[in-house]
Scaffold this motif. Structure first.
Motif, mmCIF file in Angstrom:
data_model
loop_
_atom_site.group_PDB
_atom_site.id
_atom_site.type_symbol
_atom_site.label_atom_id
_atom_site.label_comp_id
_atom_site.label_asym_id
_atom_site.label_seq_id
_atom_site.Cartn_x
_atom_site.Cartn_y
_atom_site.Cartn_z
ATOM 1 N N LEU A 1 -5.315 5.554 -13.229
ATOM 2 C CA LEU A 1 -6.388 4.580 -13.084
ATOM 3 C C LEU A 1 -6.458 3.963 -11.695
ATOM 4 C CD1 LEU A 1 -6.301 2.752 -16.552
ATOM 5 C CD2 LEU A 1 -7.762 4.645 -15.795
ATOM 6 N N GLU A 2 -5.344 4.014 -10.932
ATOM 7 C CA GLU A 2 -5.344 3.445 -9.586
ATOM 8 C C GLU A 2 -5.302 4.511 -8.491
ATOM 9 O OE1 GLU A 2 -2.422 0.401 -9.139
ATOM 10 O OE2 GLU A 2 -3.398 -0.912 -10.599
ATOM 11 N N ASN A 3 -5.452 5.774 -8.893
ATOM 12 C CA ASN A 3 -5.428 6.874 -7.924
ATOM 13 C C ASN A 3 -4.151 6.864 -7.078
ATOM 14 O OD1 ASN A 3 -8.135 8.275 -8.135
ATOM 15 N ND2 ASN A 3 -8.818 6.166 -7.835
ATOM 16 N N ASP A 4 -3.036 6.479 -7.702
ATOM 17 C CA ASP A 4 -1.766 6.431 -6.990
ATOM 18 C C ASP A 4 -1.191 7.836 -6.812
ATOM 19 O OD1 ASP A 4 -1.991 3.707 -6.979
ATOM 20 O OD2 ASP A 4 -0.506 3.347 -8.540
ATOM 21 N N VAL A 5 -0.255 7.941 -5.876
ATOM 22 C CA VAL A 5 0.391 9.229 -5.594
ATOM 23 C C VAL A 5 1.879 9.007 -5.377
ATOM 24 C CG1 VAL A 5 0.544 11.188 -3.997
ATOM 25 C CG2 VAL A 5 -1.681 10.206 -4.523
ATOM 26 N N VAL A 6 2.705 9.888 -5.914
ATOM 27 C CA VAL A 6 4.141 9.898 -5.655
ATOM 28 C C VAL A 6 4.480 11.260 -5.056
ATOM 29 C CG1 VAL A 6 6.455 9.695 -6.628
ATOM 30 C CG2 VAL A 6 4.577 8.356 -7.604
ATOM 31 N N ASP B 1 0.830 -1.204 0.000
ATOM 32 C CA ASP B 1 0.000 0.000 0.000
ATOM 33 C C ASP B 1 0.866 1.256 0.000
ATOM 34 O OD1 ASP B 1 -2.600 -1.428 0.484
ATOM 35 O OD2 ASP B 1 -1.559 -1.989 2.323
ATOM 36 N N ILE B 2 2.047 1.139 0.611
ATOM 37 C CA ILE B 2 2.970 2.269 0.749
ATOM 38 C C ILE B 2 4.366 1.802 0.402
ATOM 39 C CG2 ILE B 2 4.014 3.904 2.405
ATOM 40 C CD1 ILE B 2 1.400 3.428 4.116
ATOM 41 N N VAL B 3 5.095 2.621 -0.333
ATOM 42 C CA VAL B 3 6.528 2.416 -0.512
ATOM 43 C C VAL B 3 7.237 3.644 0.042
ATOM 44 C CG1 VAL B 3 8.447 2.133 -2.127
ATOM 45 C CG2 VAL B 3 6.277 0.946 -2.556
ATOM 46 N N LEU B 4 8.134 3.415 0.988
ATOM 47 C CA LEU B 4 8.989 4.483 1.509
ATOM 48 C C LEU B 4 10.361 4.285 0.885
ATOM 49 C CD1 LEU B 4 9.355 6.884 3.453
ATOM 50 C CD2 LEU B 4 9.925 5.250 5.236
ATOM 51 N N GLU B 5 10.709 5.134 -0.066
ATOM 52 C CA GLU B 5 11.914 4.948 -0.867
ATOM 53 C C GLU B 5 13.059 5.751 -0.258
ATOM 54 O OE1 GLU B 5 14.704 3.918 -3.008
ATOM 55 O OE2 GLU B 5 14.417 6.083 -3.232
ATOM 56 N N ALA B 6 14.143 5.056 0.137
ATOM 57 C CA ALA B 6 15.230 5.716 0.862
ATOM 58 C C ALA B 6 16.582 5.477 0.216
ATOM 59 C CB ALA B 6 15.248 5.225 2.311
ATOM 60 N N VAL C 1 3.754 6.323 -2.925
ATOM 61 C CA VAL C 1 5.211 6.218 -2.913
ATOM 62 C C VAL C 1 5.771 7.516 -2.376
ATOM 63 C CG1 VAL C 1 7.296 5.915 -4.299
ATOM 64 C CG2 VAL C 1 5.220 4.646 -4.888
ATOM 65 N N CYS C 2 6.533 7.431 -1.283
ATOM 66 C CA CYS C 2 7.158 8.612 -0.689
ATOM 67 C C CYS C 2 8.660 8.524 -0.912
ATOM 68 C CB CYS C 2 6.842 8.710 0.796
ATOM 69 S SG CYS C 2 7.518 10.196 1.573
ATOM 70 N N LEU C 3 9.198 9.492 -1.623
ATOM 71 C CA LEU C 3 10.619 9.519 -1.963
ATOM 72 C C LEU C 3 11.378 10.352 -0.937
ATOM 73 C CD1 LEU C 3 10.244 10.247 -5.796
ATOM 74 C CD2 LEU C 3 10.283 8.023 -4.653
#
Length: 348
Positions: free
Chosen positions: A285-290, A235-240, A260-262
């Motif tokens: 289409l998936e209402n995703d957010v970056v 559901d969440i990606v925390l990109e580090a 996705v949080c960068l």
């Protein structure tokens, strides 16, 4: 007193030298420096890649991951309090965000930062800090309180994730943290504290990183991200990591309504070929957010202090894999195979 200084944009200028003792102005604390975390930003400044000395000066006192003990109090602080100093200061204009106390979201770039941009940092035996920009820590954190600043980075990231998610019904179950450095592992800690199913991905297959992730109760993965994402659909990606290809894989690999949080800053100059159409289609289409997230304000420092105060001290201590005396500071800027967090002991 001794201090770790550098000439910004001059490679090879890092040194430990003598500078005048600081004298606190009205409303400032005088603090004895205990320890200083060393991070990628410090190494980039030491390599001459950027940084700004205080006006009228050539050298900058380095260091923003602070830990100290109050000698001369001010405000609500008492002698002996364990404190960390906030890094950023609002711009003098100020912009609307800075005027509202959200200086981590400064709009015009005129902010200043301790140990980075135009204000001396905390890499000295003594330092001063305005009482309004000091944060008291639990005395139990004396050995690990320098983890405060990197924890603020992920405290803000999690706040932003929550705010974005709550634009609609939001009940996340699983998070993938990419990168098992200090930011990634501290981000995983906060994910565990939120009750999520936490997975950590890093290319390192042995050493302290897998052990630290597993000790949290997280699942550790050393396989390529494209093999991990399909089965997880986080559901969440925390990109580090800031690794460009991994960023785009993460954007394409979340579940529906994924966030996705960068937090990792990518180097410039490397070109990637991506299917921009497919990425756009999936985001829409998936209402995703970056989102990108950097720095922290007072609210995030308070959240970080709370998170560290609730964390297992032995686990936090395991993040600190090397302690280097200030007298041998250059050693802290050389990467070690087993490094997670390297700390300078300002008393040695």
């Amino acid at each position: 007193m001794r201090a770790l200084t550098v000439v910004p944009e001059q490679r090879g200028s890092l040194r430990v030298g003598t500078v005048p003792d600081p004298h606190p102005a009205h409303g400032e604390l005088l603090v004895r420096g205990l320890a200083l975390g060393v991070c990628g930003t410090d190494k980039e400044i030491a390599r001459g890649e950027y940084g700004w000395a205080p006006p009228g000066r050539d050298r900058l006192v380095l260091g923003h991951e602070s830990l100290g003990q109050v000698i001369e109090p001010a405000g609500d602080f008492a002698a002996g309090d364990l404190v960390a100093g906030i890094v950023r200061r609002p711009d003098p204009v100020p912009c609307g965000a800075c005027a509202a106390g959200e200086f981590d979201m400064c709009r015009n770039g005129r902010y200043t930062e301790r140990g980075i941009k135009e204000i001396d940092g905390y890499g000295s035996e003594l330092w001063t800090v305005e009482a309004d920009y000091a944060v008291r820590l639990d005395p139990r954190l004396r050995d690990v309180g320098m983890l405060m600043e990197p924890t603020t980075v992920v405290a803000k990231a999690w706040e932003q994730i929550q705010r974005v998610g709550e634009r609609a019904w939001f009940e996340p179950k699983r998070v993938l943290v990419t990168g098992a450095g200090p930011i990634g592992l501290l981000g995983a800690l906060l994910g565990v504290q939120r009750g999520l199913d936490v997975h950590v991905l890093d290319r390192v297959a042995d050493g302290p990183k897998p052990r630290l992730a597993e000790a949290l109760g997280a699942t550790y993965h050393a396989e390529p991200v494209e093999k991990v994402l399909p089965s997880l659909e986080p559901d969440i990606v925390l990109e580090a990591t800031g690794v460009g290809s991994l960023v785009f894989d993460a954007m394409a690999g979340t579940g529906a309504y994924g966030i996705v949080c960068l937090t990792g800053v990518s180097p410039t100059g490397r070109h990637l070929t991506v299917d921009a159409g497919s990425i756009n289609r999936e985001l829409v289409l998936e209402n995703d957010v970056v989102i990108g997230s950097v720095n922290a304000n007072h609210r995030h420092y308070r959240a970080a202090a709370d998170a560290l105060g609730r964390a297992d001290l032995d686990w936090l201590g395991g993040l600190v894999t090397r302690r280097v005396p200030l007298s041998r500071a250059a050693d802290a800027f050389e990467a070690g195979d087993a490094d997670v967090k390297v700390v300078l002991d300002l008393e040695r």
